[in-house]
Design an enzyme around this catalytic site. Structure first.
Site, PDB file in Angstrom:
ATOM      1  N   LYS A  92      43.168  46.845  66.279  1.00 31.96           N
ATOM      2  CA  LYS A  92      43.753  45.432  66.205  1.00 31.96           C
ATOM      3  C   LYS A  92      45.307  45.304  65.416  1.00 31.96           C
ATOM      4  CE  LYS A  92      39.394  43.043  66.878  1.00 31.96           C
ATOM      5  NZ  LYS A  92      38.281  42.462  66.039  1.00 31.96           N
ATOM      6  N   SER A 135      34.386  37.813  67.018  1.00 28.77           N
ATOM      7  CA  SER A 135      35.513  37.983  66.031  1.00 28.77           C
ATOM      8  C   SER A 135      36.514  36.955  65.954  1.00 28.77           C
ATOM      9  CB  SER A 135      36.151  39.545  66.418  1.00 28.77           C
ATOM     10  OG  SER A 135      37.076  39.587  67.572  1.00 28.77           O
TER      11      SER A 135
HETATM   12 CA   LIG Z   1      40.207  37.239  66.618  1.00 30.88          CA
END
Ligand SMILES: [Ca+2]
Ligand SMILES: [Ca+2]
Ligand SMILES: [Ca+2]
Ligand SMILES: [Ca+2]
Ligand SMILES: [Ca+2]
Ligand SMILES: [Ca+2]
Ligand SMILES: [Ca+2]
Ligand SMILES: [Ca+2]
Ligand SMILES: [Ca+2]
Ligand SMILES: [Ca+2]
Ligand SMILES: [Ca+2]
Ligand SMILES: [Ca+2]
Lengths: 198, 198, 198, 198, 198, 198
Positions: F138, F95
């Site tokens: 996140k 990611s």
């Molecule tokens: Ca990242």
């Protein structure tokens, strides 16, 4: 069966003191040169830390070449091989550092190692010798092996003082703090017979 | 089934004595040269210590090239491959050292190995041969394999003396202390048929 | 499902006999050349010993280039890739040695492999072929795969003689002791169609 | 036994604070140069993260050479060796970053490190110093080792404020946020005795 | 969520069929070139066998460059990177071989891949395509992903014939035996938009 | 304690969103250049997949140099080091791809990164951005860290829409499908202060 002290005829061969699975023992650090480009080969069934000692000794010598009376260009012209017999016994730890240092300086200068001497101690890049463990077992092994003089870190002095005097009779101890002391004490100013021209 | 001694027709092929999972056996150390830049390849399902023996033998020869009558520049012109059949059997330990040494000196000099000879012993960089284990089993295997002469470390002499005399009848033993003895005893002064020009 | 023999149209493709988790089977050793600097790439989900066989075959050929009618300089001009399909099956052991040797000699000479031939046997650096295991299962697999001729080590002859005669009807066996026999028996003197100019 | 602060005589030797299996301790980061081609050797029984700290310090210095008053070509002319005694103790973690940075800048500039100073902190490529753990144990160890001044990340200030004042009496704390602060605070403008000409 | 077919706009991007922990899925093989010296980089959380497929594809193309209309010198002028998204999913096995082959030929020729095509099959060095497993699951995944044509090994034909006809309605199957068939079927003669000049 | 957004003063430093053992967090991708020959060093206690992301980003940039306004020869003149603090935390997964891409483009162009921006997304060689997991965690971490704008894959839009609106108040989302969008959105046209001349 335990090893016995041999002699000081060959450059690069130095007697160390080790603490193995079977108790104290002496061991030989051997090093040789061959024409090459500066690679360092290390054998003898050694663990990571003991291999690191060889690297530290080699790099210390390279970095202090001029002080040791060596031509700094010599290191690119030869390959060095350090071996620690006996292959069947795994070995590890930092205590062979002083022995490896002495072996390599003897190799590059072709100077004779002091007779009947054995040693144990960790080395550093800043030139200090550090104390190590298993001193009592190592000393008893040295005596059995007919060693007469022993080189140790100053901080291991009290380990010797704790040993029953009878056990250390006939042994001379040299306590050092610096790697330059090791080289002064362990190497004679005499070249070995058939010294190589480097 | 166990191996039998073959012959001494090929440079670089030497008979060793091994102690494996199935007891004593002979084994062959084979080495060959090809044009190259000095790499050493080692095969035969070998453990770390046995691979180290090959490195020790090679580096000892490089370092003592002149004494062995070899041109020191030769090592950069050829690649060496050492193989120990049989691939299905894992092998390890330092006892093939003398056999590897003999194999490589035979290879570089193209000298014939002594007929009907087998050997076992650890090698060092300072030129000493060290004793090894499993002597009794190795000797019995040598006899079964029609070996006539056996090269051993002097310190393995008592292992032979402990074997029932009948078992060693017909075998000649050569006890050595130095690697230079191995080379003198194990190699003839005759070149192999179709010796390579190096 | 088991593989079938294919043909001998392509240089470097040789049929071997393998003993896998699912019993005997044939396998193909494939090798190709591309312009390069002499690297050897080995693929096919192979274990260490089988990879070593490829190295042994390659080094044997390099060392015996002249005897095999090859220009010794050729090896620095090409990269070699040896592959053993099928990637999903892990493979190991020394028995594909003769097959790899034949594959590489076919590749460098561009000679056609003998038709309907399969083989199994360990190779050595001294040029001997060694016996291998699993012979019965391999022979049955060869027959199912429409193989007509089989190349084996002389020391595997008795394994064949122990098989019920009906099972080996229609198969011709070639027993060899030396790697030079393998090359003589396995390769025709005819080049493959569209042979590469090396 | 725990280590004691030594001195600031040697370029490249810096005192760090570590948190080991036996509690807080000081450690020495040592680095030396030898003629070479820019390789970085790292020893001292270090884990992956601690080795990465050495790489980060080295690369940061290379990338910011001009700002640090260093000739960018110097890095290709020397090999660097970083060692962390004591080999018998495994070490890991990012907290020696500032110590490694200081060691390398001292090495390349031959500037003396500030007297009686120890430090701990993670370094980054963007020039920030990050907080680390084990502060209380490290501070107590520093005091026992006769350290007088301690360099820490600003974000570790509250860890100090939580320690009983008596324990930190006699210690001076320097809190930093940037790696440029570390270099300004930790290095004097004086060269070491016998400074090398690079 | 499963992937969908995208398009054929980019050279080197080919749709494969995979059989993963979560059943059948499509995957993309991507490859790119950059100026370099011929290194091959492989990423995508791939196991050994899948990485070997990339090597096989690359070496096959190098060895058959002329037949594929490629200048054999091109391979030394570029580095190739093959990637298989999605990094969080481990992938292995030989079945992406045909997809990797197609990707690399598309990359080096800058030819467009056939529209709405997916493929699965193992590749070999002798140019044969081998059958693979998980066909039913792969086909269902292809349909869900809006694939229209599927390239398979001839020996996988019966796997298709065992699937209920309804499930394969709207899909066209291409059965191949040789890697040259793959290239003919999978690549158009049209260059991609903004084709690179190699 | 969690990290806070810092600033956009330094080229090559970009804020990413990570999902770690302790929940969501921001992380910094840092990259620097030093004179060299094109090596890529990656540190930060990263797993294989995260290291692969750095390789993918680097190779993508090399392959698309001209489109990105970069001189293709630049890559052979500098070494690149990518680091992800904090060394004590193991990190893995794909990611950080978009963050690494942005970091490297900022580094090579010396363009300023957009202020108060964080990002998460997998990258591919064909230029697509792929969705990633852990979006809710996140985003909450981004808010705590005083991030104002977030760059995500278009396919992660629904993950945002599933979050309670209050939680995302004050955050601006940018959804992208292509890596070229990332570069356009994330990098300003302004050079950093003290931009390096490459
Ligand atoms: Ca990242
Ligand atoms: Ca001993
Ligand atoms: Ca010792
Ligand atoms: Ca045997
Ligand atoms: Ca032996
Ligand atoms: Ca098969
Ligand atoms: Ca075979
Ligand atoms: Ca200590
Ligand atoms: Ca520290
Ligand atoms: Ca997917
Ligand atoms: Ca596939
Ligand atoms: Ca954090």
């Amino acid at each position: 069966e335990r090893d016995k002290y041999e002699n000081n005829n060959v450059a690069g061969v130095v007697t160390g003191l080790a603490w193995t699975r079977v108790g104290g023992d002496i061991l030989f650090i051997e090093s040789i040169l061959s024409k090459g480009k500066g690679t360092l080969t290390i054998t003898g069934n050694l663990g990571t830390v003991m291999k690191e000692s060889a690297t530290i000794a080699m790099e210390y010598i390279k970095s202090n070449a001029v002080d040791l009376g060596l031509d700094p260009d010599i290191f690119e012209k030869y390959n060095v091989h350090i071996h620690v017999p006996e292959g069947a016994t795994p070995k590890d730890g930092p205590s062979a550092g002083v022995t490896m240092l002495t072996s390599l300086v003897s190799l590059f200068t072709q100077r004779k190692v002091k007779k009947s001497l054995a040693m144990t101690g960790e080395i550093t890049l800043r030139g200090k010798v550090l104390p190590v463990g298993g001193i009592k077992e190592k000393i008893l092994a040295a005596k059995r092996a007919r060693i007469k003089e022993i080189l140790l870190c100053e901080e291991n002095r009290r380990d010797i003082e704790e040993i029953k005097p009878d056990y250390v009779k006939g042994l001379t101890f040299h306590y050092v703090t610096d790697m330059s002391d090791v080289i002064k004490l362990a190497l004679t100013n005499q070249k070995v017979v058939n010294a190589k021209e480097l």
